[in-house]
Design an enzyme around this catalytic site. Structure first.
Site, PDB file in Angstrom:
ATOM      1  N   ASP A  12      48.206  29.716  34.200  1.00 30.03           N
ATOM      2  CA  ASP A  12      48.843  28.632  33.454  1.00 30.03           C
ATOM      3  C   ASP A  12      50.079  28.101  34.163  1.00 30.03           C
ATOM      4  O   ASP A  12      50.648  27.087  33.738  1.00 30.03           O
ATOM      5  CB  ASP A  12      49.217  29.113  32.044  1.00 30.03           C
ATOM      6  CG  ASP A  12      48.001  29.568  31.256  1.00 30.03           C
ATOM      7  OD1 ASP A  12      46.935  28.956  31.440  1.00 30.03           O
ATOM      8  OD2 ASP A  12      48.103  30.537  30.481  1.00 30.03           O
ATOM      9  N   ASP A  58      39.229  27.482  29.558  1.00 32.06           N
ATOM     10  CA  ASP A  58      40.253  28.144  28.751  1.00 32.06           C
ATOM     11  C   ASP A  58      39.914  28.075  27.267  1.00 32.06           C
ATOM     12  O   ASP A  58      40.053  29.061  26.529  1.00 32.06           O
ATOM     13  CB  ASP A  58      41.610  27.491  29.023  1.00 32.06           C
ATOM     14  CG  ASP A  58      42.743  28.510  29.033  1.00 32.06           C
ATOM     15  OD1 ASP A  58      42.447  29.711  29.153  1.00 32.06           O
ATOM     16  OD2 ASP A  58      43.917  28.109  28.937  1.00 32.06           O
TER      17      ASP A  58
END
Length: 370
Positions: free
Chosen positions: A264, A186
């Site tokens: 997420d 990420d």
């Protein structure tokens, strides 16, 4: 760097709604996964639709995700209609998976009749199943026509819940390895990809609109009502909320959205599921479609969920202060995993929690115990 007073924007409807939705979806995904595990214990045919990842398979997720991200970055316009069609099918299936337990629960509570309607089909299904399937197809069709963000969120949430229920990890050790790898993944694709590819790959892919195959077909056939069908669609790979939701004053015009990727929510939910399994083995609470873990006994699930909420607030705060996209897992991984490890170490349960494996659903002794 923006002044600290701008953190007051986090109290606006859009950030608050995003936060509450993400926490609820992550928690709900873990609970649905626990319920689905119980369903698999009773019906082994469901095992064919579920997969438990070992270490090597889990570590392939960041690699395959990176390859998919680059593919979408360079070829999105070429494959967007195919992706939309695939997403529509996956969304209808996920909606059915999410709604079905509640339909069955209320059917049993209300004593409704549910006759089989399999005379002309190879696989038996009931009247309620058929009606629910039509409802799910109708919701997906409404999304294809309107592209409304609420329908987009509904489909995204259902995909997240279905993914967490069908893709599992063996233990928290493997989950930690996956979280650490995705933590690096990420950070790289949000903060450093522009140096290598000339643009922020993660943001570019997340904000691209897909071509609507329904509009393409309607246009080629000159069907009436073409103007009612949206040309472009937000794919349900994230949840979005308008920044001016309920008249909020978060900076940005009416077309701006706050967003959070499904990953997420889904990846932390996989950790929450493992923690929930551990808590469940300790307490042996009964489970049903409306199951909510009790707060007694200081269960790990509440530490993990609180950490997730704190990490998400930190993500939103960092986005407001820096006025730039943030890699949510940068904050969610330590905030969610940290409390679990610290608390389990204090309780001398870290080894048991760390090495604990998923129950073998083919183990007859385990089934007898259940």
């Amino acid at each position: 760097m923006e002044p600290l007073w701008k953190l007051l924007y986090l109290l606006e409807p859009a950030p608050v709604t995003l936060l509450l939705t993400a926490v609820a979806v992550t928690f709900g995904s873990a609970i649905r996964s626990l319920n689905y595990g119980k369903e698999m214990e009773q019906n082994h045919e469901l095992l064919e639709a579920s997969i438990t990842l070992d270490r090597s398979q889990a570590l392939m997720i960041p690699i395959m995700s990176s390859c998919s991200l680059l593919l979408m970055f360079y070829l999105f316009s070429s494959v967007s209609q195919l992706l939309t069609a695939f997403t529509a099918i996956a969304s209808a299936s996920s909606l059915f998976f999410c709604f079905y337990p509640y339909v069955m629960y209320f059917k049993s509570q209300l004593g409704l009749l549910d006759p089989y309607m399999s005379r002309y089909c190879s696989k038996s299904f009931t009247l309620l199943q058929g009606l629910l399937l039509l409802l799910c197809i109708g919701i997906v069709a409404a999304w294809l026509v309107s592209g409304h963000w609420l329908l987009n969120n509904l489909l995204g949430i259902s995909i997240c819940i279905a993914f967490v229920s069908h893709v599992r990890l063996q233990n928290i050790k493997i989950c930690t390895m996956l979280l650490v790898c995705l933590f690096v993944y990420d950070i790289f694709w949000v903060f450093f990809s522009e140096r290598f590819f000339g643009a922020n790959v993660m943001v570019s892919v997340a904000t691209q609109l897909a071509s609507n195959p329904v509009h393409t077909v309607a246009s080629s056939l000159s069907l009436p009502g073409l103007q009612l069908i949206t040309k472009k669609l937000e794919l349900p790979v994230k949840i979005v909320f308008p920044k001016n939701l309920f008249g909020g004053i978060v900076p940005g015009n009416s077309a701006d959205f706050m967003m959070l990727g499904l990953g997420d929510m889904a990846i932390p939910a996989m950790l929450l599921y493992l923690v929930l399994c551990f808590d469940h083995r300790k307490s042996r609470d009964s489970v049903n479609p409306l199951y909510i873990p009790s707060a007694g006994g200081h269960k790990y699930i509440w530490y993990a969920l609180s950490g997730y909420a704190i990490g998400l607030v930190t993500t939103l705060a960092a986005g407001v202060l820096t006025h730039s996209p943030q890699p949510a897992l940068l904050y969610l991984v330590p905030a969610t995993l940290g409390p679990i490890i610290v608390v389990s170490w204090i309780r001398n349960e870290l080894t048991e929690l760390w090495e604990g494996t998923m129950p073998d659903l083919n183990d007859k002794a385990h089934l007898t115990e259940v």
